[in-house]
Design a protein around this motif. Sequence first.
Motif, PDB file in Angstrom:
ATOM      1  N   GLY A  51       0.791  -1.231   0.000  1.00 43.38           N
ATOM      2  CA  GLY A  51       0.000   0.000   0.000  1.00 43.38           C
ATOM      3  C   GLY A  51       0.822   1.279   0.000  1.00 43.38           C
ATOM      4  N   ARG A  52       2.111   1.178  -0.252  1.00 44.38           N
ATOM      5  CA  ARG A  52       3.003   2.340  -0.154  1.00 44.38           C
ATOM      6  C   ARG A  52       2.590   3.471  -1.107  1.00 44.38           C
ATOM      7  NH1 ARG A  52       8.267   2.575   1.938  1.00 44.38           N
ATOM      8  NH2 ARG A  52       9.485   4.362   1.208  1.00 44.38           N
ATOM      9  N   ALA A  53       2.068   3.136  -2.262  1.00 48.20           N
ATOM     10  CA  ALA A  53       1.749   4.150  -3.276  1.00 48.20           C
ATOM     11  C   ALA A  53       0.660   5.116  -2.818  1.00 48.20           C
ATOM     12  CB  ALA A  53       1.317   3.464  -4.572  1.00 48.20           C
ATOM     13  N   GLY A  74      -6.311  -4.894  -6.593  1.00 50.82           N
ATOM     14  CA  GLY A  74      -6.577  -3.995  -5.486  1.00 50.82           C
ATOM     15  C   GLY A  74      -8.010  -3.531  -5.519  1.00 50.82           C
ATOM     16  N   PRO A  75      -8.316  -2.440  -4.871  1.00 54.21           N
ATOM     17  CA  PRO A  75      -9.678  -1.903  -4.872  1.00 54.21           C
ATOM     18  C   PRO A  75     -10.104  -1.493  -6.282  1.00 54.21           C
ATOM     19  CG  PRO A  75      -8.331  -0.888  -3.153  1.00 54.21           C
ATOM     20  CD  PRO A  75      -7.404  -1.644  -4.030  1.00 54.21           C
ATOM     21  N   SER A  76     -11.360  -1.090  -6.426  1.00 53.70           N
ATOM     22  CA  SER A  76     -11.859  -0.588  -7.709  1.00 53.70           C
ATOM     23  C   SER A  76     -10.931   0.509  -8.228  1.00 53.70           C
ATOM     24  CB  SER A  76     -13.276  -0.035  -7.531  1.00 53.70           C
ATOM     25  OG  SER A  76     -13.669   0.697  -8.666  1.00 53.70           O
ATOM     26  N   MET A  77     -10.591   0.430  -9.529  1.00 51.10           N
ATOM     27  CA  MET A  77      -9.603   1.341 -10.089  1.00 51.10           C
ATOM     28  C   MET A  77      -9.983   2.802  -9.912  1.00 51.10           C
ATOM     29  SD  MET A  77      -6.704   1.476 -11.451  1.00 51.10           S
ATOM     30  CE  MET A  77      -6.320   3.095 -10.814  1.00 51.10           C
ATOM     31  N   PHE A  78     -11.235   3.103 -10.095  1.00 50.73           N
ATOM     32  CA  PHE A  78     -11.611   4.517 -10.039  1.00 50.73           C
ATOM     33  C   PHE A  78     -11.872   4.995  -8.604  1.00 50.73           C
ATOM     34  CE2 PHE A  78     -12.244   3.163 -14.386  1.00 50.73           C
ATOM     35  CZ  PHE A  78     -11.459   4.115 -15.044  1.00 50.73           C
ATOM     36  N   GLY A 136      -3.460  -0.553 -17.100  1.00 54.98           N
ATOM     37  CA  GLY A 136      -2.238   0.231 -17.138  1.00 54.98           C
ATOM     38  C   GLY A 136      -2.226   1.283 -16.046  1.00 54.98           C
ATOM     39  N   MET A 137      -3.377   1.943 -15.845  1.00 54.19           N
ATOM     40  CA  MET A 137      -3.489   2.939 -14.770  1.00 54.19           C
ATOM     41  C   MET A 137      -3.196   2.317 -13.410  1.00 54.19           C
ATOM     42  SD  MET A 137      -6.966   4.882 -15.951  1.00 54.19           S
ATOM     43  CE  MET A 137      -7.073   5.952 -14.512  1.00 54.19           C
ATOM     44  N   ARG A 138      -3.759   1.142 -13.160  1.00 55.40           N
ATOM     45  CA  ARG A 138      -3.558   0.486 -11.859  1.00 55.40           C
ATOM     46  C   ARG A 138      -2.076   0.240 -11.608  1.00 55.40           C
ATOM     47  NH1 ARG A 138      -6.769  -2.117  -8.488  1.00 55.40           N
ATOM     48  NH2 ARG A 138      -8.491  -2.314  -9.978  1.00 55.40           N
ATOM     49  N   THR A 139      -1.387  -0.268 -12.633  1.00 53.39           N
ATOM     50  CA  THR A 139       0.035  -0.554 -12.472  1.00 53.39           C
ATOM     51  C   THR A 139       0.833   0.720 -12.243  1.00 53.39           C
ATOM     52  OG1 THR A 139      -0.186  -2.495 -13.885  1.00 53.39           O
ATOM     53  CG2 THR A 139       2.036  -1.633 -13.557  1.00 53.39           C
ATOM     54  N   VAL A 140       0.522   1.754 -13.038  1.00 52.85           N
ATOM     55  CA  VAL A 140       1.248   3.019 -12.912  1.00 52.85           C
ATOM     56  C   VAL A 140       0.976   3.686 -11.573  1.00 52.85           C
ATOM     57  CG1 VAL A 140       1.412   5.372 -13.822  1.00 52.85           C
ATOM     58  CG2 VAL A 140       1.389   3.412 -15.383  1.00 52.85           C
ATOM     59  N   LEU A 141      -0.270   3.674 -11.144  1.00 57.64           N
ATOM     60  CA  LEU A 141      -0.651   4.414  -9.941  1.00 57.64           C
ATOM     61  C   LEU A 141      -0.334   3.689  -8.638  1.00 57.64           C
ATOM     62  CD1 LEU A 141      -4.104   5.880 -11.060  1.00 57.64           C
ATOM     63  CD2 LEU A 141      -1.889   7.037 -10.976  1.00 57.64           C
ATOM     64  N   THR A 142      -0.324   2.349  -8.639  1.00 57.44           N
ATOM     65  CA  THR A 142      -0.116   1.604  -7.392  1.00 57.44           C
ATOM     66  C   THR A 142       1.045   0.618  -7.437  1.00 57.44           C
ATOM     67  OG1 THR A 142      -1.581  -0.267  -7.916  1.00 57.44           O
ATOM     68  CG2 THR A 142      -2.617   1.726  -7.006  1.00 57.44           C
ATOM     69  N   GLY A 143       1.492   0.253  -8.631  1.00 61.03           N
ATOM     70  CA  GLY A 143       2.542  -0.752  -8.758  1.00 61.03           C
ATOM     71  C   GLY A 143       2.052  -2.164  -8.560  1.00 61.03           C
ATOM     72  N   GLN A 144       0.729  -2.347  -8.447  1.00 61.68           N
ATOM     73  CA  GLN A 144       0.152  -3.644  -8.110  1.00 61.68           C
ATOM     74  C   GLN A 144      -0.675  -4.219  -9.265  1.00 61.68           C
ATOM     75  OE1 GLN A 144       0.879  -5.079  -5.012  1.00 61.68           O
ATOM     76  NE2 GLN A 144       2.251  -3.312  -4.908  1.00 61.68           N
ATOM     77  N   LEU A 145      -0.884  -5.520  -9.202  1.00 63.15           N
ATOM     78  CA  LEU A 145      -1.710  -6.200 -10.197  1.00 63.15           C
ATOM     79  C   LEU A 145      -3.188  -6.122  -9.847  1.00 63.15           C
ATOM     80  CD1 LEU A 145      -1.677  -8.006 -12.760  1.00 63.15           C
ATOM     81  CD2 LEU A 145      -1.567  -9.993 -11.227  1.00 63.15           C
TER      82      LEU A 145
END
Length: 494
Positions: A386-388, A465-469, A454-463
């Motif tokens: 959860g660092r991001a 997680g919670p709902s993207m938006f 792509g947004m999820r990876t860029v914004l959190t570094g994770q595969l």
Amino acid sequence: MVDVRVRFPPSPTGYLHIGGARTALVNWLFAKKHNGKLILRIEDTDTERSTQESIAGIIDGLKWLDLDWDEGPYFQTEFEEDHVKAAQQLLTEGHAYKCFCTKEELDQKREHAMANKLQVGYDGTCRHLSPEEVATKEAQGLPYVIRFKVPERTGTLFYDDEVLGRIERKYSEMEDFVIVRSNGKPLYLLCNVVDDIRDRISHVIRGQDHMTNTTRQVLLYEALGSPLPVFAHMPLTLDLQKRKISKRSHGEVVAVQFYEDKGFIPWALCNFLCLLGWNPGTDQEIFSREELIETFTLNRISKVNSVFNFRPGDPKFFTDPKLISINEVYLRTMDIEELAAMVAKRLEAEGLWKEEYFAENKQWFLQTLDMIRERFHTLEDFTTTGRAYFSDEYAVEEKPLKKNILKYPDLVTWMPMLADRLRSLDEFDKETAEAATRSLATELDIKPGILINGMRTVLTGQLAGPSMFDIVETLGKETVVKRMEDISHLYPNN
């Protein structure tokens, strides 16, 4: 029932390990259940191995687990005068004697007994020395230990154990045992009994590894004219190879400090430890402090050893999966403000959070924690997975990088395009962000999932997680746009 007084008497020769913590917990539960008292007594008579660091570690571990005590901490060495006085009483009343046998003589006797298949044990050479013989040896300056004189009785010694039932041992199988060393220092066997008598201990609740001591201590209680406490010997905690859990054999993975550092919830660990060798009589596994105090009874402690299912060296199973699952339940259901206090402390230790942020951003912080905790296992996940959410410096995991970024080289262009669209939004929330994302995907004639993943990876570094938006709304426009407007660093050839 008599006034309940129990004790936890750790030896300060290392950290508080899970076996000791389990013993402390059971004594704590029993005391709370019966409105009794728990005495913390540090048994520090092993002066060569006892350390102040270990004492501090034990006390800190108990405090972290929130296992409070009512008296102490007492230190066994402070009561040496009591121990010496008791030894002298046993000598004077004929329950003990001075033994002048040397180590070499004892070794020879043992070897002879083993070679001739005789019972191994002290043969009582000095038991019947006359007062004159004892005086002569003392005058010669010969060193001696003090041995307890096991009564010459037929039949068996017995006591009733709250867990195991009646325990018996033949008097003929018991040898005269040492209670004071040749340097005049009383041994644990005697010190422990004298301290329990002084502290008015009503119940001795400890591991089955102490059973070899118990029959001898029963004799000491009898000789000192004191009634027996109630004994309850719990099963041991073993590893997958059925070896006893120990500091020496298993290292840090059995230390309470290890679980604090890894981010376990203190009561989740207590909840798990209680279930090692104790059956509540129902299928319930998650207990609040109040529920466990109300439910706990000694007669539901198992007679057989329990297994702590950890695999040292395996990052996936560094500890028992059941402990992890219990911790997940606590993490996901505990009061959010209580969780926030724990997470903020860890974030601050990592340099990701300052105390003043909480007052300024409290509502955002609570909502963010509530959103991301559903997939987390320990508090450590808030500063790693959860660092991001709390820092612009976070790692992008290899799997999502390959699957969601490197697979689509055009994202190096598409992501900044999406960042521009989001920047231009007058109202920025999850609905408007999703609409803008899907609109761009239509214009580019690509599946929306390419942009979203792509947004999820860029914004959190994770595969995952919670709902993207929900993530987009939580991070806010400024952070989202900044992270998306240039992703060229994610492509090794750029």
